[in-house]
Scaffold this active site. Structure first.
Site, PDB file in Angstrom:
ATOM      1  N   SER A  62       0.818  -1.206   0.000  1.00 11.49           N
ATOM      2  CA  SER A  62       0.000   0.000   0.000  1.00 11.49           C
ATOM      3  C   SER A  62       0.854   1.259   0.000  1.00 11.49           C
ATOM      4  CB  SER A  62      -0.934   0.000   1.216  1.00 11.49           C
ATOM      5  OG  SER A  62      -1.891  -1.038   1.147  1.00 11.49           O
ATOM      6  N   ALA A 152      -4.861  -0.586  -2.656  1.00  6.37           N
ATOM      7  CA  ALA A 152      -4.160  -0.049  -1.486  1.00  6.37           C
ATOM      8  C   ALA A 152      -5.160   0.183  -0.362  1.00  6.37           C
ATOM      9  CB  ALA A 152      -3.457   1.250  -1.837  1.00  6.37           C
ATOM     10  N   LYS A 153      -4.768  -0.172   0.848  1.00  2.00           N
ATOM     11  CA  LYS A 153      -5.620   0.122   2.008  1.00  2.00           C
ATOM     12  C   LYS A 153      -5.255   1.533   2.474  1.00  2.00           C
ATOM     13  CE  LYS A 153      -7.343  -2.168   6.198  1.00  2.00           C
ATOM     14  NZ  LYS A 153      -8.710  -2.433   5.704  1.00  2.00           N
ATOM     15  N   ALA A 154      -5.714   2.503   1.704  1.00  2.00           N
ATOM     16  CA  ALA A 154      -5.332   3.894   1.904  1.00  2.00           C
ATOM     17  C   ALA A 154      -6.427   4.650   2.647  1.00  2.00           C
ATOM     18  CB  ALA A 154      -5.054   4.556   0.554  1.00  2.00           C
ATOM     19  N   TYR A 158     -11.153   5.992   2.081  1.00  2.00           N
ATOM     20  CA  TYR A 158     -12.131   5.449   3.012  1.00  2.00           C
ATOM     21  C   TYR A 158     -13.262   6.425   3.328  1.00  2.00           C
ATOM     22  CZ  TYR A 158     -10.711   0.739   4.161  1.00  2.00           C
ATOM     23  OH  TYR A 158     -10.491  -0.611   4.093  1.00  2.00           O
TER      24      TYR A 158
END
Length: 300
Positions: A62, A152-154, A158
């Site tokens: 990420s 990506a866990k951005a 979110y």
């Protein structure tokens, strides 16, 4: 929330109440951060982190995808994670890794800002409870991979999940499911989704905008070991309505059965969901030796 004693920040354990950032931190204004959520479970051999190495590997991916330079190696982050949980004395907990662009410059690029890394742990129960989840289809569409890297866990993207979650809660539901721009099912606000029909498990692929979930992968592996067929394929909204069973899964949620989708009732938990949930609980709590390699003991 239930506060712990320590938070790891750039190599130092600092008291929980002193783990602060400046109001002009770049990530606070522009969302330049990535994160991971990992759980520690009680096992017969003591507390252990579930699939920690996979979570750290995704964290590294990420950071690369959004252009952050990670100033620590995976081995250093692994040791810091175990040390933080041990210092807080948790028998079971949630771990939040955060890598963000810190204070130093303002403006969109602000490449002179340092990269800040923190690790926090605290006691946190399953986020969707155990009584079943009432789902609604959100009016908000999932971020498209051509707009932001959905793999990506951005943190910034979110906001999409925050809007959908609040919409669902305001309407009297527990959780939202998001469709992508093409109208296919993507995922929930913080969990992947599975449907079961005629004994086949199906879950949306990453090309639908869904995060490659580590719990999603766990479910697929458990299903394979049980002889249950599982596929990743595009799902229509109507596939949720026609399913025999629907469940959501994630680090925060565990495996939670869905009782209704857009007020269309489902009987649950269904037999396959229940079987997978039991297998998951056995794996994370160290009761199934086949999956001990997924558990990292909390030692310093």
């Amino acid at each position: 929330m239930e506060e712990a004693e320590w938070v790891w920040m750039d190599g130092t354990l600092v008291p929980w109440d002193e783990a602060r950032v400046h109001v002009l931190t770049h990530a606070l204004h522009y969302g330049t951060a990535v994160f991971e959520g990992t759980r520690v479970f009680e096992t017969p051999r003591g507390p252990a982190a579930f699939r920690l190495d996979e979570h750290l590997a995704r964290l590294v991916r990420s950071t690369r995808m959004i252009g952050l330079t990670l100033p620590y190696t995976v081995e250093e982050l692994r040791a810091a994670t175990l040390g933080t949980v041990a210092a807080n004395g948790h028998p079971a907990c949630y771990i939040r890794h955060l890598v963000h662009r810190g204070y130093g410059e303002m403006g969109i690029a602000a490449r002179g800002c340092p990269t800040v890394v923190s690790i926090a742990s605290w006691s946190w129960g399953p986020l969707l409870g155990s009584d079943g989840v009432r789902l609604m289809t959100s009016s908000w569409r999932r971020n498209d991979h051509t707009v932001v890297p959905t793999a990506a866990k951005a943190a910034g993207p979110y906001l999409n999940s925050v809007l959908a979650k609040n919409e669902a809660l305001d309407a009297g539901y527990d959780e939202a499911v998001l469709l992508n721009a093409a109208g296919y099912v993507s995922e929930c606000t913080g969990a992947n989704i599975f449907v079961v029909r005629d004994g086949l498990l199906a879950t949306p692929p990453s090309s639908a905008g869904a995060l490659d979930g580590i719990t999603q992968d766990t479910v697929e592996r458990l299903a394979t070991d049980m002889g249950l067929p599982a596929v990743r394929r595009e799902l229509l909204r109507s596939d949720l309505y026609a399913a025999d069973e629907v469940f959501v899964c994630g680090t925060g949620a565990g495996i939670a059965h869905v009782t209704s989708v857009d007020r269309r009732e489902l009987s649950g938990p269904g037999p396959i969901t229940a079987k997978l949930a039991d297998a998951y609980e056995a794996a994370v709590h160290g009761h199934d030796e086949r999956y001990h390699h997924w558990l990292t003991p909390i030692t310093t």
